[in-house]
Motif scaffolding. Structure first.
Motif, mmCIF file in Angstrom:
data_model
loop_
_atom_site.group_PDB
_atom_site.id
_atom_site.type_symbol
_atom_site.label_atom_id
_atom_site.label_comp_id
_atom_site.label_asym_id
_atom_site.label_seq_id
_atom_site.Cartn_x
_atom_site.Cartn_y
_atom_site.Cartn_z
ATOM 1 N N VAL B 82 0.835 -1.204 0.000
ATOM 2 C CA VAL B 82 0.000 0.000 0.000
ATOM 3 C C VAL B 82 0.864 1.247 0.000
ATOM 4 O O VAL B 82 0.607 2.218 -0.728
ATOM 5 N N LEU B 83 1.895 1.215 0.790
ATOM 6 C CA LEU B 83 2.789 2.370 0.824
ATOM 7 C C LEU B 83 3.455 2.583 -0.524
ATOM 8 O O LEU B 83 3.600 3.718 -0.994
ATOM 9 N N ARG B 84 3.856 1.499 -1.147
ATOM 10 C CA ARG B 84 4.486 1.647 -2.455
ATOM 11 C C ARG B 84 3.510 2.222 -3.480
ATOM 12 O O ARG B 84 3.860 3.060 -4.297
ATOM 13 N N GLY B 85 2.294 1.708 -3.418
ATOM 14 C CA GLY B 85 1.298 2.233 -4.354
ATOM 15 C C GLY B 85 1.021 3.703 -4.134
ATOM 16 O O GLY B 85 0.925 4.483 -5.077
ATOM 17 N N ALA B 86 0.920 4.070 -2.853
ATOM 18 C CA ALA B 86 0.669 5.486 -2.558
ATOM 19 C C ALA B 86 1.832 6.351 -3.010
ATOM 20 O O ALA B 86 1.637 7.442 -3.565
ATOM 21 N N ALA B 87 3.043 5.854 -2.790
ATOM 22 C CA ALA B 87 4.206 6.634 -3.209
ATOM 23 C C ALA B 87 4.250 6.778 -4.722
ATOM 24 O O ALA B 87 4.557 7.847 -5.260
ATOM 25 N N ALA B 88 3.903 5.684 -5.423
ATOM 26 C CA ALA B 88 3.893 5.768 -6.879
ATOM 27 C C ALA B 88 2.824 6.735 -7.366
ATOM 28 O O ALA B 88 3.044 7.508 -8.316
ATOM 29 N N LEU B 89 1.688 6.722 -6.711
ATOM 30 C CA LEU B 89 0.611 7.633 -7.108
ATOM 31 C C LEU B 89 1.009 9.090 -6.893
ATOM 32 O O LEU B 89 0.770 9.956 -7.742
ATOM 33 N N VAL B 90 1.622 9.344 -5.761
ATOM 34 C CA VAL B 90 2.062 10.718 -5.481
ATOM 35 C C VAL B 90 3.100 11.162 -6.502
ATOM 36 O O VAL B 90 3.064 12.288 -7.020
ATOM 37 N N ALA B 91 4.044 10.269 -6.800
ATOM 38 C CA ALA B 91 5.070 10.623 -7.776
ATOM 39 C C ALA B 91 4.447 10.883 -9.143
ATOM 40 O O ALA B 91 4.839 11.816 -9.867
ATOM 41 N N LEU B 92 3.446 10.066 -9.495
ATOM 42 C CA LEU B 92 2.786 10.261 -10.785
ATOM 43 C C LEU B 92 2.062 11.597 -10.828
ATOM 44 O O LEU B 92 2.145 12.342 -11.821
ATOM 45 N N LEU B 93 1.376 11.922 -9.765
ATOM 46 C CA LEU B 93 0.649 13.191 -9.734
ATOM 47 C C LEU B 93 1.599 14.374 -9.793
ATOM 48 O O LEU B 93 1.342 15.363 -10.489
ATOM 49 N N LEU B 94 2.700 14.264 -9.070
ATOM 50 C CA LEU B 94 3.657 15.364 -9.083
ATOM 51 C C LEU B 94 4.258 15.541 -10.466
ATOM 52 O O LEU B 94 4.408 16.663 -10.954
ATOM 53 N N GLY B 95 4.609 14.444 -11.087
ATOM 54 C CA GLY B 95 5.173 14.538 -12.430
ATOM 55 C C GLY B 95 4.184 15.091 -13.425
ATOM 56 O O GLY B 95 4.518 15.950 -14.252
ATOM 57 N N PHE B 96 2.951 14.633 -13.339
ATOM 58 C CA PHE B 96 1.922 15.119 -14.249
ATOM 59 C C PHE B 96 1.660 16.609 -14.024
ATOM 60 O O PHE B 96 1.515 17.374 -14.985
ATOM 61 N N SER B 97 1.626 16.998 -12.766
ATOM 62 C CA SER B 97 1.394 18.414 -12.486
ATOM 63 C C SER B 97 2.536 19.262 -13.010
ATOM 64 O O SER B 97 2.326 20.345 -13.561
ATOM 65 N N GLY B 98 3.737 18.773 -12.838
ATOM 66 C CA GLY B 98 4.882 19.527 -13.338
ATOM 67 C C GLY B 98 4.839 19.690 -14.847
ATOM 68 O O GLY B 98 5.099 20.778 -15.382
ATOM 69 N N LEU B 99 4.487 18.628 -15.530
ATOM 70 C CA LEU B 99 4.380 18.721 -16.988
ATOM 71 C C LEU B 99 3.261 19.676 -17.385
ATOM 72 O O LEU B 99 3.393 20.442 -18.346
ATOM 73 N N ALA B 100 2.164 19.638 -16.646
ATOM 74 C CA ALA B 100 1.053 20.524 -16.982
ATOM 75 C C ALA B 100 1.424 21.983 -16.764
ATOM 76 O O ALA B 100 1.119 22.855 -17.576
ATOM 77 N N VAL B 101 2.098 22.266 -15.679
ATOM 78 C CA VAL B 101 2.502 23.645 -15.419
ATOM 79 C C VAL B 101 3.522 24.104 -16.447
ATOM 80 O O VAL B 101 3.522 25.267 -16.876
ATOM 81 N N ALA B 102 4.387 23.205 -16.856
ATOM 82 C CA ALA B 102 5.411 23.556 -17.831
ATOM 83 C C ALA B 102 4.880 23.544 -19.258
ATOM 84 O O ALA B 102 5.643 23.788 -20.188
ATOM 85 N N ASN B 103 3.607 23.286 -19.405
ATOM 86 C CA ASN B 103 2.999 23.249 -20.735
ATOM 87 C C ASN B 103 3.698 22.216 -21.605
ATOM 88 O O ASN B 103 3.963 22.452 -22.789
ATOM 89 N N ALA B 104 4.041 21.103 -21.001
ATOM 90 C CA ALA B 104 4.776 20.081 -21.724
ATOM 91 C C ALA B 104 3.909 18.878 -22.065
ATOM 92 O O ALA B 104 4.412 17.902 -22.604
ATOM 93 N N LEU B 105 2.635 18.951 -21.756
ATOM 94 C CA LEU B 105 1.748 17.852 -22.106
ATOM 95 C C LEU B 105 1.352 17.962 -23.578
ATOM 96 O O LEU B 105 1.508 19.030 -24.193
ATOM 97 N N PRO B 106 0.856 16.895 -24.132
ATOM 98 C CA PRO B 106 0.310 17.002 -25.492
ATOM 99 C C PRO B 106 -0.790 18.063 -25.563
ATOM 100 O O PRO B 106 -1.468 18.341 -24.567
ATOM 101 N N ALA B 107 -0.933 18.632 -26.726
ATOM 102 C CA ALA B 107 -1.791 19.812 -26.850
ATOM 103 C C ALA B 107 -3.208 19.549 -26.363
ATOM 104 O O ALA B 107 -3.763 20.330 -25.570
ATOM 105 N N GLU B 108 -3.778 18.461 -26.805
ATOM 106 C CA GLU B 108 -5.164 18.189 -26.430
ATOM 107 C C GLU B 108 -5.277 17.955 -24.924
ATOM 108 O O GLU B 108 -6.189 18.450 -24.267
#
Lengths: 189, 349
Positions: B82-108
């Motif tokens: 459970v801890l590993r899953g939570a850590a992976a989820l947090v890391a995924l959210l942080l990475g996704f948020s960073g890409l979104a703020v940096a406007n680095a996601l695909p356009a759509e």
């Protein structure tokens, strides 16, 4: 050492069997207590109780044979020892050592008891000259009776590292024994 | 055999592996000497204390610990997974948020995320390169485009163009027309500038004698009663202050009654000062007063008000300006000061 009965005893202890838990306790408690007394005279009995409660709580997680079990128990013992030292640092206390009551209640030869006590203290004093990791290795090998592999597991180190540490520890103990003689020779000269 | 001198100050005999093991486990050593003394030093430590059977209290604690542990986590290893899953989820959210703020996601995906998060007050850049808006929703001006997508969206450009056009209409005097509410000061043509803040016209623009063009502008004090000025003095040569009139009336200033109606800039209809809506109408009956009166109601909140525009009758006596409304328009007339018109203005308020 339980030998072939270890697996069955361990499985029963996991189910909460009191006889099985008592068997595990009686098998290892002397070594655990000796190790804790060597590291902490004051509250070795209390720390030992905490160790066994932690062992019972972690039986479901444990995987391994009897040798691994011994190393695992002393891993817990070292952690509880660190916890006890932290507690003692926060709330200093100076309880009477367990040996005091043993000596008072002893019905044997008082002189022999004192000599043994002096030898014991001399050994601990010699060990206290070692670095902490070397002292730990010697205590686990001599007092707890662990093998190199078991001590390595208890310390979280590789067996080769434990061999190096014990080798250096013995050489330094030999140096401690030789130094008074060298000093005497130097003084006479 | 001696030891390395750099590590020990006292020479000690060499130590091989079997000897070290024998010293540690307390086995009988073949040769006496230094290592036998070391073994003798360690011997008292091997005497184990007498261990009694565990007390009933300790057994109770051990039993409870073993049982509660089993019941607490029926699936072995669940806490760690459970801890590993939570850590992976947090890391995924942080990475996704960073890409979104940096406007680095695909356009759509970037557009979808920006649009979605904008609903909760988080502004992210759009994929067309616009920077993130850091203005919270609560601080945005009313009616302002909320996101760049509002402009980019279907019809967005047209909406913006419409907004701009309305804003221009509200701030720039039309070329002709009459504001019925333009009851400017007879002393001069109007031309007070609507105050965007108070809504009240900035009356008092004084005639500028130095302007040979004769563009009357200013001085007109709005009359909130809508009462038209009956007579008008010749417009002084004034300098436009805010809006440049685009129509030069031929009528003499003196004939342009009602402050030479001119362009009347109504106050901001929705402003706090409560300047009335310029709802007057114009009936210019003379052919020369061809520009139909145009009345713009100032309805845009917070923006410059509508413009009451009065067409200066070009010397037509029949030019009649009806100004029934209660406007705060300012006369803003244009005309050579020396030109005399023939008109007999009768603005009817």
């Amino acid at each position: 050492v339980l030998g072939d009965d270890f697996e069955a005893t361990l499985e029963a202890a996991r189910r909460g069997s009191r006889p099985a838990l008592a068997t595990l306790y009686e098998d290892l408690q002397p070594n655990v207590l000796a190790y804790l007394r060597a590291r902490s005279h004051a509250d070795a009995e209390d720390i030992a109780s905490d160790v066994w409660v932690s062992v019972a709580a972690g039986l479901q997680r444990f995987r391994g044979d009897e040798s691994g079990f011994r190393g695992w128990v002393f891993t817990i013992a070292r952690r509880r020892l660190v916890d006890a030292r932290r507690r003692r640092a926060r709330r200093p206390a100076d309880p009477a050592p367990h040996e005091v009551f043993v000596a008072i209640a002893a019905d044997g030869d008082p002189e022999a008891e004192v000599v043994a006590r002096l030898d014991y203290d001399a050994a601990l004093a010699a060990l206290s000259t070692l670095p902490a990791d070397q002292e730990d290795v010697v205590l686990l090998r001599v007092v707890a009776g662990l093998s190199v592999e078991e001590a390595a597991r208890a310390l979280g180190k590789l067996p080769g590292t434990v061999r190096v540490l014990q080798h250096r520890a013995l050489r330094r103990l030999a140096q401690v024994l030789e130094e008074p003689l060298a000093e005497r020779v130097g003084d006479e000269a | 055999m001696t030891d390395r001198g750099d590590e020990f100050s006292v020479n000690v005999p060499g130590l091989d592996e079997p000897t070290a093991e024998a010293v540690l486990v307390g086995a009988e050593l073949e040769a006496s000497g230094t290592w036998a003394e070391v073994a003798g030093l360690l011997a008292p430590l091997r005497e184990l204390p007498r261990a009694d059977r565990p007390s009933a209290e300790l057994l109770d604690r051990m039993e409870a610990a073993a049982t509660s542990r089993r019941l607490g986590w029926p699936v072995r290893g669940a806490p760690r997974s459970v801890l590993r899953g939570a850590a992976a989820l947090v890391a995924l959210l942080l990475g996704f948020s960073g890409l979104a703020v940096a406007n680095a996601l695909p356009a759509e995906l970037q557009r979808f995320v920006a649009r979605t998060l904008d609903h909760v007050g988080i502004s992210l850049p759009m994929p067309d390169g616009r920077g993130p808006s850091i203005v919270p929703r609560s601080e945005r001006a009313p009616g302002a485009a909320e996101t760049s997508d509002d402009i980019d969206g279907p019809g967005g450009t047209a909406r913006v163009a419409g907004e701009l056009q309305r804003a221009a209409d509200a701030s720039v005097a039309p070329s002709s027309g009459t504001s019925g509410a333009a009851s400017g000061d007879p002393a001069g043509s109007g031309g007070s500038r609507p105050d965007a803040n108070t809504g009240g016209p900035d009356g008092g623009a004084q005639p500028d004698p130095s302007d040979p063009a004769g563009n009357g502008n200013g001085g007109g004090k709005p009359d909130s009663t809508g009462k038209p000025a009956a007579t008008g003095k010749p417009s002084s040569t004034t300098k436009p202050t805010t809006t440049k009139p685009t129509t030069t009336t031929k009528g003499g200033a003196g004939n342009n009654a009602g402050g030479n109606a001119g362009t009347g800039n109504a106050g901001n209809g929705a402003n706090k000062s409560g300047n009335g809506t310029n709802s007057g109408t114009t009936s210019a009956t003379h052919p020369s007063a061809t520009a139909p009166g145009r009345s713009v109601s100032a309805t845009a909140p917070g923006k410059t008000g509508g413009n009451g525009v009065g067409a200066a009758p070009s010397g037509s006596p029949a030019a009649t300006i009806a100004a029934p409304g209660n406007g705060n328009g300012n006369g803003n007339g244009n005309g050579p000061p020396t030109t005399k018109g023939n008109g007999d203005p009768h603005p009817n308020g």
